[in-house]
Design a protein around this motif. Structure first.
Motif, short mmCIF file in Angstrom:
data_model
loop_
_atom_site.label_atom_id
_atom_site.label_comp_id
_atom_site.label_asym_id
_atom_site.label_seq_id
_atom_site.Cartn_x
_atom_site.Cartn_y
_atom_site.Cartn_z
N HIS A 77 30.69 59.70 7.51
CA HIS A 77 31.66 59.67 8.33
C HIS A 77 32.64 58.12 8.01
CE1 HIS A 77 34.06 59.33 11.94
NE2 HIS A 77 33.76 60.68 12.21
N PRO A 78 33.85 58.68 8.04
CA PRO A 78 34.60 57.21 7.56
C PRO A 78 34.25 56.02 8.81
CG PRO A 78 36.02 59.18 7.69
CD PRO A 78 34.52 59.64 8.31
N ALA A 79 34.04 56.34 9.86
CA ALA A 79 33.56 55.33 10.78
C ALA A 79 32.17 54.60 10.47
CB ALA A 79 33.45 55.75 12.28
N CYS A 97 25.51 52.09 -1.71
CA CYS A 97 25.12 53.06 -3.09
C CYS A 97 24.76 54.13 -2.54
CB CYS A 97 24.39 52.07 -3.83
SG CYS A 97 24.88 50.78 -4.80
N VAL A 98 23.82 54.30 -1.78
CA VAL A 98 23.42 55.67 -1.42
C VAL A 98 24.38 56.68 -0.83
CG1 VAL A 98 21.92 57.00 0.23
CG2 VAL A 98 21.02 55.23 -1.32
N SER A 99 25.43 55.81 0.35
CA SER A 99 26.40 56.62 0.85
C SER A 99 27.39 56.92 0.07
CB SER A 99 26.92 55.68 1.96
OG SER A 99 25.94 55.18 3.00
N THR A 100 27.46 56.28 -1.18
CA THR A 100 28.67 56.60 -2.08
C THR A 100 28.44 57.35 -3.44
OG1 THR A 100 28.70 54.43 -2.99
CG2 THR A 100 30.33 54.57 -1.05
N GLY A 101 26.84 57.66 -3.61
CA GLY A 101 26.52 58.12 -4.54
C GLY A 101 26.92 57.46 -6.00
N THR A 102 26.57 56.05 -5.79
CA THR A 102 26.59 55.20 -6.87
C THR A 102 25.48 54.47 -7.33
OG1 THR A 102 27.63 53.33 -5.54
CG2 THR A 102 29.32 54.92 -6.51
N ARG A 103 25.39 53.65 -8.02
CA ARG A 103 24.11 52.95 -8.28
C ARG A 103 24.31 51.26 -8.51
NH1 ARG A 103 19.88 55.56 -11.83
NH2 ARG A 103 20.19 57.86 -11.00
N ALA A 110 34.17 52.72 -4.31
CA ALA A 110 34.32 53.95 -3.77
C ALA A 110 34.52 54.19 -2.23
CB ALA A 110 33.02 54.79 -4.18
N ALA A 111 33.78 53.22 -1.65
CA ALA A 111 34.25 53.15 -0.10
C ALA A 111 35.41 52.82 0.39
CB ALA A 111 33.19 52.14 0.54
N HIS A 124 41.05 58.59 4.12
CA HIS A 124 40.19 58.94 5.50
C HIS A 124 40.09 57.69 6.07
CE1 HIS A 124 38.68 62.23 2.88
NE2 HIS A 124 39.19 62.80 3.85
N PRO A 125 41.27 57.21 6.77
CA PRO A 125 41.50 56.14 7.45
C PRO A 125 40.89 56.09 8.82
CG PRO A 125 43.65 56.73 7.45
CD PRO A 125 42.83 57.67 6.48
#
Length: 77
Positions: A5-7, A43-49, A57-58, A65-66
């Motif tokens: 969620h953006p928030a 990283c987990v939230s954005t699918g990155t390492r 990415a965030a 999605h402001p």
């Protein structure tokens, strides 16, 4: 991929930036434990390492999605 969620993402990003700036480094000169935990969660939230990729990415996700600013608290009379 699930998207946070953006928030929630805004909170993680803000917490990471504040913590990375103010938390003392660890014994090896690396980020402190809270900074590492937030980096992992980003990283987990954005699918990155890598936290640099997670931050980018965030920011991209939040640009599309402001999150509205929270409403100021109203004092009760």
């Amino acid at each position: 991929m699930l998207m946070p969620h953006p928030a929630v993402l805004r909170g993680l990003l803000d917490d990471y930036e504040a913590t990375a700036l103010h938390e003392p480094v660890d014994d090896t000169g690396g980020p402190g434990p809270r900074t590492r935990d937030l980096a992992y969660t980003l990283c987990v939230s954005t699918g990155t390492r890598d936290v640099r990729h997670a931050l980018a990415a965030a920011r991209r996700q939040l640009a599309t999605h402001p999150v509205p600013a929270p409403e100021p608290a109203v004092a009760a009379d």
